[in-house]
Each structure stands twice: as C-alpha cells, then as structure tokens.
Design a protein around this motif. Sequence first.
Motif, PDB file in Angstrom:
ATOM      1  N   SER A  37       0.765  -1.200   0.099  1.00  0.00           N
ATOM      2  CA  SER A  37       0.088  -0.074   0.027  1.00  0.00           C
ATOM      3  C   SER A  37       0.896   1.363   0.029  1.00  0.00           C
ATOM      4  CB  SER A  37      -0.746   0.009   1.275  1.00  0.00           C
ATOM      5  OG  SER A  37      -0.418   0.253   2.217  1.00  0.00           O
ATOM      6  N   THR A  42      -1.915   6.174  -5.898  1.00  0.00           N
ATOM      7  CA  THR A  42      -3.074   7.211  -5.480  1.00  0.00           C
ATOM      8  C   THR A  42      -3.323   6.880  -4.169  1.00  0.00           C
ATOM      9  OG1 THR A  42      -4.833   5.650  -6.507  1.00  0.00           O
ATOM     10  CG2 THR A  42      -3.558   7.386  -7.939  1.00  0.00           C
ATOM     11  N   VAL A  43      -3.961   7.735  -3.219  1.00  0.00           N
ATOM     12  CA  VAL A  43      -4.662   7.588  -2.404  1.00  0.00           C
ATOM     13  C   VAL A  43      -5.630   6.668  -2.106  1.00  0.00           C
ATOM     14  CG1 VAL A  43      -5.905   8.849  -0.196  1.00  0.00           C
ATOM     15  CG2 VAL A  43      -3.845  10.091  -1.427  1.00  0.00           C
ATOM     16  N   SER A  44      -6.422   6.616  -3.027  1.00  0.00           N
ATOM     17  CA  SER A  44      -7.367   5.449  -3.079  1.00  0.00           C
ATOM     18  C   SER A  44      -7.145   4.181  -2.985  1.00  0.00           C
ATOM     19  CB  SER A  44      -8.349   5.833  -4.287  1.00  0.00           C
ATOM     20  OG  SER A  44      -8.012   5.672  -5.624  1.00  0.00           O
ATOM     21  N   VAL A  47      -5.617   3.122   0.266  1.00  0.00           N
ATOM     22  CA  VAL A  47      -6.457   2.836   1.041  1.00  0.00           C
ATOM     23  C   VAL A  47      -6.925   1.552   0.624  1.00  0.00           C
ATOM     24  CG1 VAL A  47      -9.147   3.319   1.592  1.00  0.00           C
ATOM     25  CG2 VAL A  47      -7.246   5.036   1.577  1.00  0.00           C
ATOM     26  N   ALA A  48      -7.300   1.183  -0.827  1.00  0.00           N
ATOM     27  CA  ALA A  48      -8.030  -0.176  -0.824  1.00  0.00           C
ATOM     28  C   ALA A  48      -6.905  -1.086  -0.475  1.00  0.00           C
ATOM     29  CB  ALA A  48      -7.862  -0.510  -2.417  1.00  0.00           C
TER      30      ALA A  48
END
Length: 226
Positions: A37, A42-44, A47-48
């Motif tokens: 992670s 990307t931030v998304s 998070v995933a």
Amino acid sequence: MPDSVETSPAYAAAVADLLGMLAYAELAACARLAADSDLAPTVSARVALARMAGAELAHHDLLAARIVELGADPEEVMAPYAEAFAAFHDRTRPSTWLEAVVKAYVGDGIAEDFGREIAAFADPRSREVIEGSLSDEARNAVLVELARAGMTADPQAVGRLALWGRRLHGEAISSAQAAAAERDGLTALLTGQFGGDGLDLARLGELFARLATRHTDRMAALGLDA
C-alpha cells in the motif's frame, strides 16, 4: 468420516496443522499488502490495499481461533511454515507496483483455490472456518480494476505481467506441493489415512488441473494470457 475419527487427537492435530498453514498464509498476505500500500500511486489505491491487509488479518484471527478450539497453539502450528513462505515471497518479490497488484490477485488466488480444495478433508466446523477465511469477489474486483488501469496507463507492461503471472503460478504450485509433502500430519490428512477418500496420484493430478484452470480464468480477467 466416523465421529470417532473427528474427535481423535491425531486427527485434530492434523487439521490444526492444515489450519496453521492457511493462517500463516493470511498473516503473510496481511504484511505484504500493508507494505504494498505504501507503493500505491494514488490515495484511493493505498486505502484499498490497506483495507485488504486488514481483512487478511481478520481471516488469520478466524483460523487461529479454530486452531485453539482444536487444542493447539496457533504460533506452534504456524511456525513450521514460516521459512517456506519467506522463500516463496523472496522468489516472487514484485519489482513494480503493477507486479504487486497482480501478485495479490493471482498469487493469493492460487493459495485460496488450494485452501478451498483441501478444506474438503477437514471436519465440518473447520471447513466452515476455512471457507469463511477466503477472499470475496469485491476484493478481487478491486484488484482487477487496479491492474487493468495500470496496464491501460502502461501498455508495454502487459507482456511482462503475463510472464509474471505464469511465474507466480509455477512457484505457488511448487510451494503447495512441498508443503503437503513435508508435514506428516498434513500428508496423512490429504491421503485419507484418517478415513474417507484421500488424494492418490490421479486425484492429485485432477486437483492441480483444476487449479490451473482457475488460474487461466483469473489471468483472462486481467486480459493476460496464462
């Protein structure tokens, strides 16, 4: 399988050994996804993968609780698998973010397919726990989306990732075969020494053929040739 077998200490120890392998796999997946992670573009995406890492830890806890119910110590039954898992992950260390995503989808998928197959040799309660520890379709859909987006942004990565997926399959199958052969209790469970239909050479071949078919389907979902 007779109730007397399911309640025997030897059978309980063999099932605990099986659960120990699966629990360690979940623990290793949790650590790897948490590390991956940090590499997310990307931030998304970060998070995933962080959420996936948390889910893997929850799966580990589920399996560990069942190991305790069987009268075994989770750490003791997991410990023999640590070296093999470390060796597998060293051999399949991703060099890019996309390789990490494909490994999470393809590599973990093979491990889960194997777990689903060998769950048939466990008692009903343990089988339920194993099936409850498998990843859901929502997780897999996110990984496919991340991988496809990455390949769209970098079309030249497609050929490399196809080779990477084939390598993951070969390494995962070899590791699974070694694990089944090296642990006496696990071998006894899978070969039917506690009763029921065990895996002879023909059935073992059929099992790995099913794993190969599922791997091909998984690669196709990514748009890659197996």
